[in-house]
Design a protein around this motif. Structure first.
Motif, short mmCIF file in Angstrom:
data_model
loop_
_atom_site.label_atom_id
_atom_site.label_comp_id
_atom_site.label_asym_id
_atom_site.label_seq_id
_atom_site.Cartn_x
_atom_site.Cartn_y
_atom_site.Cartn_z
N ALA A 1 2.23 -8.14 17.77
CA ALA A 1 2.04 -7.98 16.33
C ALA A 1 2.22 -6.54 15.87
O ALA A 1 2.41 -6.28 14.68
N ARG A 2 2.19 -5.59 16.79
CA ARG A 2 2.41 -4.19 16.40
C ARG A 2 3.69 -4.03 15.59
O ARG A 2 3.74 -3.30 14.61
N SER A 3 4.73 -4.69 16.07
CA SER A 3 6.06 -4.46 15.49
C SER A 3 6.14 -4.86 14.03
O SER A 3 7.04 -4.41 13.31
N ILE A 4 5.22 -5.70 13.57
CA ILE A 4 5.28 -6.10 12.16
C ILE A 4 4.13 -5.52 11.34
O ILE A 4 4.06 -5.74 10.13
N LEU A 5 3.23 -4.77 12.00
CA LEU A 5 2.09 -4.22 11.28
C LEU A 5 2.04 -2.70 11.26
O LEU A 5 1.50 -2.11 10.32
N GLU A 6 2.56 -2.05 12.28
CA GLU A 6 2.41 -0.60 12.29
C GLU A 6 3.31 0.05 11.26
O GLU A 6 4.27 -0.55 10.76
N SER A 7 2.99 1.29 10.94
CA SER A 7 3.68 2.01 9.88
C SER A 7 5.17 2.12 10.15
O SER A 7 5.59 2.35 11.29
N CYS A 8 5.97 1.96 9.10
CA CYS A 8 7.43 2.05 9.20
C CYS A 8 7.99 2.40 7.83
O CYS A 8 7.55 1.82 6.83
N PRO A 9 8.95 3.32 7.75
CA PRO A 9 9.55 3.65 6.45
C PRO A 9 10.25 2.45 5.79
O PRO A 9 10.45 2.44 4.58
N ALA A 10 10.61 1.46 6.60
CA ALA A 10 11.28 0.27 6.07
C ALA A 10 10.29 -0.90 5.95
O ALA A 10 10.69 -2.07 6.05
N LEU B 1 0.83 -1.21 0.00
CA LEU B 1 0.00 0.00 0.00
C LEU B 1 0.87 1.25 0.00
O LEU B 1 0.57 2.23 -0.70
N ALA B 2 1.93 1.23 0.81
CA ALA B 2 2.83 2.39 0.86
C ALA B 2 3.45 2.64 -0.51
O ALA B 2 3.60 3.79 -0.94
N LEU C 1 3.94 9.00 -7.43
CA LEU C 1 4.39 7.82 -6.68
C LEU C 1 5.91 7.81 -6.53
O LEU C 1 6.44 7.39 -5.49
N ILE C 2 6.62 8.26 -7.56
CA ILE C 2 8.08 8.35 -7.46
C ILE C 2 8.48 9.31 -6.35
O ILE C 2 9.42 9.07 -5.59
N ALA C 3 7.75 10.42 -6.21
CA ALA C 3 8.05 11.38 -5.15
C ALA C 3 7.87 10.76 -3.77
O ALA C 3 8.61 11.09 -2.83
N LEU C 4 6.92 9.85 -3.64
CA LEU C 4 6.67 9.22 -2.35
C LEU C 4 7.77 8.21 -1.97
O LEU C 4 7.92 7.89 -0.79
N THR C 5 8.51 7.73 -2.95
CA THR C 5 9.54 6.73 -2.64
C THR C 5 10.64 7.31 -1.76
O THR C 5 11.35 6.56 -1.08
N ALA C 6 10.78 8.63 -1.73
CA ALA C 6 11.81 9.25 -0.90
C ALA C 6 11.57 9.01 0.58
O ALA C 6 12.49 9.12 1.40
N GLU C 7 10.33 8.68 0.93
CA GLU C 7 10.00 8.45 2.34
C GLU C 7 10.41 7.05 2.80
O GLU C 7 10.52 6.81 4.00
N ARG C 8 10.62 6.15 1.86
CA ARG C 8 10.92 4.77 2.22
C ARG C 8 12.42 4.59 2.44
O ARG C 8 13.24 5.21 1.74
#
Length: 264
Positions: free
Chosen positions: A227-236, A116-117, A180-187
């Motif tokens: 399960a938070r650690s594998i589901l919540e939002s993260c740049p990685a 989704l990200a 979408l390319i602009a959003l890749t800078a966040e990852r």
């Protein structure tokens, strides 16, 4: 007053949902999927029904019980292992009602969050499964609505999300790629969060084992919190999803080998 006289179905939208008002109060939606009808009041379990009338009547019942549409809130998990509106962070990136809490579904959910990200969507509630409507926000224009994960991920070997137009009123298709390319800078390839999320294979393996231990001990809420650690939002999130899939597949192969050895 008869139940059917109390609800009004609105016009079907582009995603197949009929808005339902009960006693002139917005109650939710009903939709048909794979031959069955479903009633959805945001923040409450999706209810399967025999037909459209039964689905709408369920929304009447919910309102009569004092329930109202809302985003998910944290509630206990029952003995069957189903999470009821659980969330632990503001991202609502957790399993939704009727999705069983197990390692397979957790890994699928993590993969969905990461994808989704990449596609420019933000989930506004937990992962509901591939073929259930999922409330999300379009990062290209701010539109909010329900999309099916099975449509976004593509089907039959075709990874192209559908529809190409994303949703009614979105930016022109020609502008999507640049946005979408602009959003890749966040990852990122490393997790910058505190506390840190598992992104290495060994970390993901240990996290899955910890969750499984909690599940085996019927500590459902503890498992959901881990399960938070594998589901919540993260740049990685992309790296995390890849490592989780590798850890899960290795674990599954090891279990199969053990069972095969015992059967000989």
């Amino acid at each position: 007053m008869e139940t059917q006289e109390r609800y009004v179905l609105g016009q079907r939208d582009d995603e197949g949902f009929y808005p339902v008002s009960v006693d002139q109060t917005a109650a939710g939606t009903v939709h048909r999927r794979h031959g069955s009808w479903y009633a959805t009041m945001p923040g409450h379990p999706v209810q399967r029904a025999a037909d459209r009338q039964e689905a709408a009547a369920h929304l009447v019942t919910l309102l009569d019980q004092g329930k109202r549409p809302t985003l998910p809130v944290q509630e206990p998990v029952n003995a069957a292992g189903l999470i009821h509106g659980l969330r632990a962070t503001a991202s609502y990136s957790h399993l939704m009602p009727t999705v069983r809490l197990n390692l397979a579904n957790l890994v699928r959910a993590a993969e969905a969050m990461a994808r989704l990200a990449q596609l420019g969507w933000v989930p506004l509630e937990g992962y509901p499964g591939a073929d259930q409507p999922w409330l999300m926000e379009c990062r290209l224009c701010g539109w909010k609505g329900r999309r099916f994960w099975s449509h976004l991920r593509g089907r039959n070997g075709d990874n192209t999300p559908r529809p190409i137009t994303r949703h009614p009123g979105c930016k022109p298709v020609a502008d999507h790629a640049a946005a979408l390319i602009a959003l890749t800078a966040e990852r990122t390839r490393e997790c910058p969060c505190t506390p840190k999320h598992p992104t290495w294979l060994s970390e993901c393996r240990d996290t899955l084992e910890t969750i499984q231990t909690a599940l085996d001990g019927k500590a459902m809420m503890s498992a959901a919190i881990y399960a938070r650690s594998i589901l919540e939002s993260c740049p990685a999130a992309t790296l995390r999803a890849e490592a989780l899939r590798a850890a899960y597949d290795r674990r599954a192969r090891a279990l199969r080998d053990i069972r095969a050895g015992k059967s000989k």
